[in-house]
Design a protein around this motif. Structure first.
Motif, PDB file in Angstrom:
ATOM      1  N   GLY A  12      -6.284  16.430  -0.171  1.00  0.00           N
ATOM      2  CA  GLY A  12      -4.900  16.129  -0.589  1.00  0.00           C
ATOM      3  C   GLY A  12      -4.080  14.921  -0.072  1.00  0.00           C
ATOM      4  N   MET A  13      -5.503  13.485   0.374  1.00  0.00           N
ATOM      5  CA  MET A  13      -4.649  12.285   1.045  1.00  0.00           C
ATOM      6  C   MET A  13      -4.926  11.569  -0.202  1.00  0.00           C
ATOM      7  SD  MET A  13      -4.386  13.800   3.985  1.00  0.00           S
ATOM      8  CE  MET A  13      -4.164  12.214   4.936  1.00  0.00           C
ATOM      9  N   GLY A  14      -4.153  10.607  -0.208  1.00  0.00           N
ATOM     10  CA  GLY A  14      -4.638   9.469  -1.470  1.00  0.00           C
ATOM     11  C   GLY A  14      -3.998   8.172  -0.864  1.00  0.00           C
ATOM     12  N   PHE A  15      -4.909   6.977  -1.055  1.00  0.00           N
ATOM     13  CA  PHE A  15      -4.093   6.138  -0.713  1.00  0.00           C
ATOM     14  C   PHE A  15      -4.452   4.993  -1.614  1.00  0.00           C
ATOM     15  CE2 PHE A  15      -5.165   1.423   1.816  1.00  0.00           C
ATOM     16  CZ  PHE A  15      -4.245   1.176   2.284  1.00  0.00           C
ATOM     17  N   PHE A  16      -3.496   4.052  -1.593  1.00  0.00           N
ATOM     18  CA  PHE A  16      -3.986   3.395  -3.036  1.00  0.00           C
ATOM     19  C   PHE A  16      -2.912   1.095  -2.621  1.00  0.00           C
ATOM     20  CE2 PHE A  16      -1.014   0.618  -6.109  1.00  0.00           C
ATOM     21  CZ  PHE A  16      -1.814  -0.186  -7.343  1.00  0.00           C
TER      22      PHE A  16
ATOM     23  N   TRP B  22       0.754  -1.375  -0.471  1.00  0.00           N
ATOM     24  CA  TRP B  22      -0.236   0.290  -0.190  1.00  0.00           C
ATOM     25  C   TRP B  22       0.573   1.281   0.126  1.00  0.00           C
ATOM     26  CZ3 TRP B  22       0.824   2.752   4.001  1.00  0.00           C
ATOM     27  CH2 TRP B  22       1.368   2.445   5.176  1.00  0.00           C
ATOM     28  N   TYR B  23       0.501   2.595  -1.121  1.00  0.00           N
ATOM     29  CA  TYR B  23       0.937   3.441  -1.066  1.00  0.00           C
ATOM     30  C   TYR B  23       0.086   4.687   0.129  1.00  0.00           C
ATOM     31  CZ  TYR B  23       4.387   1.765  -3.120  1.00  0.00           C
ATOM     32  OH  TYR B  23       5.981   0.812  -4.493  1.00  0.00           O
ATOM     33  N   ALA B  24       0.409   5.338   0.600  1.00  0.00           N
ATOM     34  CA  ALA B  24      -0.249   6.674   0.510  1.00  0.00           C
ATOM     35  C   ALA B  24      -0.199   7.985   1.142  1.00  0.00           C
ATOM     36  CB  ALA B  24      -0.706   6.174   2.820  1.00  0.00           C
ATOM     37  N   PHE B  25      -0.441   9.426   0.458  1.00  0.00           N
ATOM     38  CA  PHE B  25       0.584   9.917   0.468  1.00  0.00           C
ATOM     39  C   PHE B  25      -0.554  11.490   1.098  1.00  0.00           C
ATOM     40  CE2 PHE B  25      -1.450   9.524  -3.859  1.00  0.00           C
ATOM     41  CZ  PHE B  25      -2.688  10.919  -3.938  1.00  0.00           C
ATOM     42  N   GLU B  26       0.229  12.192   1.060  1.00  0.00           N
ATOM     43  CA  GLU B  26      -0.933  13.756   1.945  1.00  0.00           C
ATOM     44  C   GLU B  26       0.072  15.089   1.159  1.00  0.00           C
ATOM     45  OE1 GLU B  26      -0.991  16.685   5.620  1.00  0.00           O
ATOM     46  OE2 GLU B  26      -0.041  14.834   5.858  1.00  0.00           O
ATOM     47  N   LEU B  27      -1.007  15.641   0.010  1.00  0.00           N
ATOM     48  CA  LEU B  27      -0.363  16.947  -0.493  1.00  0.00           C
ATOM     49  C   LEU B  27      -0.162  17.959   0.218  1.00  0.00           C
ATOM     50  CD1 LEU B  27      -1.843  16.866  -3.675  1.00  0.00           C
ATOM     51  CD2 LEU B  27       0.186  16.238  -2.868  1.00  0.00           C
TER      52      LEU B  27
ATOM     53  N   PHE C  32      -7.643  -1.202  -4.921  1.00  0.00           N
ATOM     54  CA  PHE C  32      -8.523  -0.501  -4.230  1.00  0.00           C
ATOM     55  C   PHE C  32      -7.601   0.493  -4.300  1.00  0.00           C
ATOM     56  CE2 PHE C  32      -9.050   1.272  -0.042  1.00  0.00           C
ATOM     57  CZ  PHE C  32     -10.796   1.556   0.032  1.00  0.00           C
ATOM     58  N   TRP C  33      -8.227   2.072  -4.209  1.00  0.00           N
ATOM     59  CA  TRP C  33      -7.725   3.260  -3.862  1.00  0.00           C
ATOM     60  C   TRP C  33      -9.050   4.322  -3.465  1.00  0.00           C
ATOM     61  CZ3 TRP C  33      -9.357   7.240  -7.397  1.00  0.00           C
ATOM     62  CH2 TRP C  33      -9.790   6.983  -8.198  1.00  0.00           C
ATOM     63  N   ARG C  34      -8.205   5.257  -3.577  1.00  0.00           N
ATOM     64  CA  ARG C  34      -9.085   6.502  -2.437  1.00  0.00           C
ATOM     65  C   ARG C  34      -8.090   8.002  -2.641  1.00  0.00           C
ATOM     66  NH1 ARG C  34     -10.406   6.032   3.552  1.00  0.00           N
ATOM     67  NH2 ARG C  34     -12.934   5.073   2.556  1.00  0.00           N
ATOM     68  N   VAL C  35      -9.220   9.193  -2.615  1.00  0.00           N
ATOM     69  CA  VAL C  35      -8.428  10.130  -2.916  1.00  0.00           C
ATOM     70  C   VAL C  35      -9.390  11.137  -2.111  1.00  0.00           C
ATOM     71  CG1 VAL C  35      -7.108  11.814  -4.162  1.00  0.00           C
ATOM     72  CG2 VAL C  35      -7.019   9.739  -4.639  1.00  0.00           C
ATOM     73  N   SER C  36      -9.205  12.303  -1.316  1.00  0.00           N
ATOM     74  CA  SER C  36      -9.818  12.903  -0.949  1.00  0.00           C
ATOM     75  C   SER C  36      -9.518  14.562  -1.015  1.00  0.00           C
ATOM     76  CB  SER C  36      -9.876  12.945   0.538  1.00  0.00           C
ATOM     77  OG  SER C  36      -8.768  14.028   1.093  1.00  0.00           O
ATOM     78  N   PRO C  37     -10.948  15.184  -1.481  1.00  0.00           N
ATOM     79  CA  PRO C  37     -10.741  16.307  -1.723  1.00  0.00           C
ATOM     80  C   PRO C  37      -9.149  17.960  -0.962  1.00  0.00           C
ATOM     81  CG  PRO C  37     -12.823  16.313  -1.254  1.00  0.00           C
ATOM     82  CD  PRO C  37     -12.043  14.855  -0.465  1.00  0.00           C
TER      83      PRO C  37
END
Length: 452
Positions: free
Chosen positions: A311-315, A231-236, A304-309
């Motif tokens: 700026g958070m993302g998960f894959f 899994w990969y997760a990020f924050e902008l 499975f992935w999700r991105v929030s307005p």
């Protein structure tokens, strides 16, 4: 805030408006609902970008005495917002770029929208789609400014020479910047404005959501990733743009970076797997394909992935290695090996996606905090399908967690310098294997050539 040079330039142009190679004057256009109007703006923006940058002024028309205020002034200038105009550019331009919008008073005291189109592109900017009915803008075409002034496709060898000369000059400048960064060891990193715990909480919520979806699958389904997953997760960080519902969804679709054929954060359109809104964000669960006549092909395609307005993302994805178990030269049991190149390729493609998304979601510089983990590693052997690395090495820990912070603007010139130190601890877990920079650059090179 507008710097003084730009402010002076805008004042000069609006004080005596006239078209030139770096200035385009347009009537009032309905950029919200008129597709022809959107194509007119996109064509002008593409041409100015390839010219080296310029300005588009809305609300003027040409008369015998020069430029005068155009009729049909709208009641408000909401239809010329920065998000709307950049949305049009992102729909048409490849590579996409970001414009700035300024409202400035003209000699008549009325306010006019002025759009600043950036130059400095390393490659010619092309249209990735055509206008309505193939008019105004043609698909896969390059536009530039020609005497007249007009926005047209290149007509002569001199047009091409000038365009390519500008791109090569910008590429040369970037190359020198990369050399300086390598010499100094500089990969720009930026602190995030939010505490790290926010990303940790996002990761836990995302994994819990995946587990709930996974548990709806049959007990023996390979899409449950029984032998582990990555899994990969990020924050902008930065000044995020406000992107309402459908515009946010379109932003995620346009941010897709497909270098491998099955990219992370793929935005499919088929009904059984297409992304959907969920609790204010956009989510996609390919592993739970529900459309009749289709089936998944194992853990390595159960994304499975999700991105929030915000700026958070998960894959999350399983391992292709587990789907290939028992092939020629491949161990017969899933969960027993890891291909040496594939973590580099996946990580690089994730980071390229983050760069693309940051350019669309963040106004100005964007910082990135990236966390990732590989689970089910205990007992796996590091192998090479090409046979280049012949000495088997084994991992003895089940979960390998990694993290990095960097600037989104550093990705293009320093992608290898981000990927190598991020993944080095992962490879070290396999009997102290040192990840060579040559392997990283080779894999990234193949990705960029779309030959991976």
């Amino acid at each position: 805030m507008v710097n003084n040079n730009i402010a002076d330039r805008l004042a000069d142009v609006l004080g005596e408006p006239r078209e030139g190679l770096d200035v385009e004057v347009k009537n009032w256009l309905d950029l919200r609902s008129d597709e022809d109007a959107k194509a007119i703006f996109a064509k002008a923006a593409l041409a100015l970008a390839n010219h080296g940058g310029g300005i588009i002024i809305f609300g003027m028309s040409e008369a015998a005495e020069g430029m005068i205020p155009a009729p049909g002034r709208p009641a408000t200038l909401d239809g010329y917002g920065v998000d709307l105009l950049n949305g049009i550019i992102h729909n048409y331009a490849d590579p996409a770029f970001h414009c700035a919008v300024h409202l400035r008073p003209g000699p008549d005291g009325q306010v006019y929208p002025m759009v600043v189109i950036p130059g400095g592109h390393r490659v010619p900017v092309r249209s990735k789609r055509g206008g309505p009915n193939g008019k105004i803008v043609r698909d896969n075409s390059i536009y530039l400014r020609r005497p007249g002034p007009r926005s047209e496709t290149p007509q002569t060898s001199q047009d091409w020479d000038a365009l390519l000369g500008r791109c090569l000059a910008h590429r040369r400048d970037e190359m020198f910047d990369q050399i300086r960064a390598l010499i100094t060891g500089a990969v720009p990193a930026a602190s995030l404005p939010t505490p790290p715990d926010q990303l940790v909480e996002w990761i836990e919520r995302s994994k819990a959501r995946w587990r709930r979806l996974r548990d709806t699958l049959p007990a023996g389904a390979p899409e449950r990733c029984p032998h582990g997953f990555m899994w990969y997760a990020f924050e902008l960080g930065g000044s995020r743009r406000r992107l309402p519902g459908s515009q946010f969804s379109e932003t995620l679709r346009s941010a897709e970076v497909n270098l491998s054929g099955w990219p992370p954060f793929w935005y499919p359109t088929r009904s059984g797997i297409k992304p959907y809104p969920f609790e204010g964000l956009v989510e996609c669960w390919i592993g739970g394909d529900t459309e009749e006549g289709y089936s998944n092909h194992g853990a390595g395609f159960a994304d499975f992935w999700r991105v929030s307005p915000e700026g958070m993302g998960f894959f999350l994805r399983g391992y292709r290695e587990d789907d290939l178990a028992g092939g020629r030269g491949i161990p017969p049991e899933p969960g027993t090996w890891t291909e040496i190149e594939w973590p580099v390729a996946t990580t690089a493609e994730v980071i390229f996606y983050i760069e693309s998304l940051a350019a669309r979601m963040v106004e100005g510089p964007a910082s990135v905090r990236l966390s990732c983990a590989y689970t089910g590693m205990d007992g796996r052997h590091l192998r090479s399908l090409t046979g280049r690395y012949l000495h088997p090495r084994v991992a003895r820990q089940d979960v390998i967690e990694l993290d990095a912070t960097f600037s989104a603007e550093a990705v293009a010139p320093n992608i290898a310098e981000i990927v190598q130190p991020l993944l080095a601890p992962f490879y070290t877990a396999f009997d102290f294997f040192d990840l060579p920079m040559s392997l990283v650059t080779e894999v990234i090179g193949k990705l960029r050539q779309r030959s991976y």
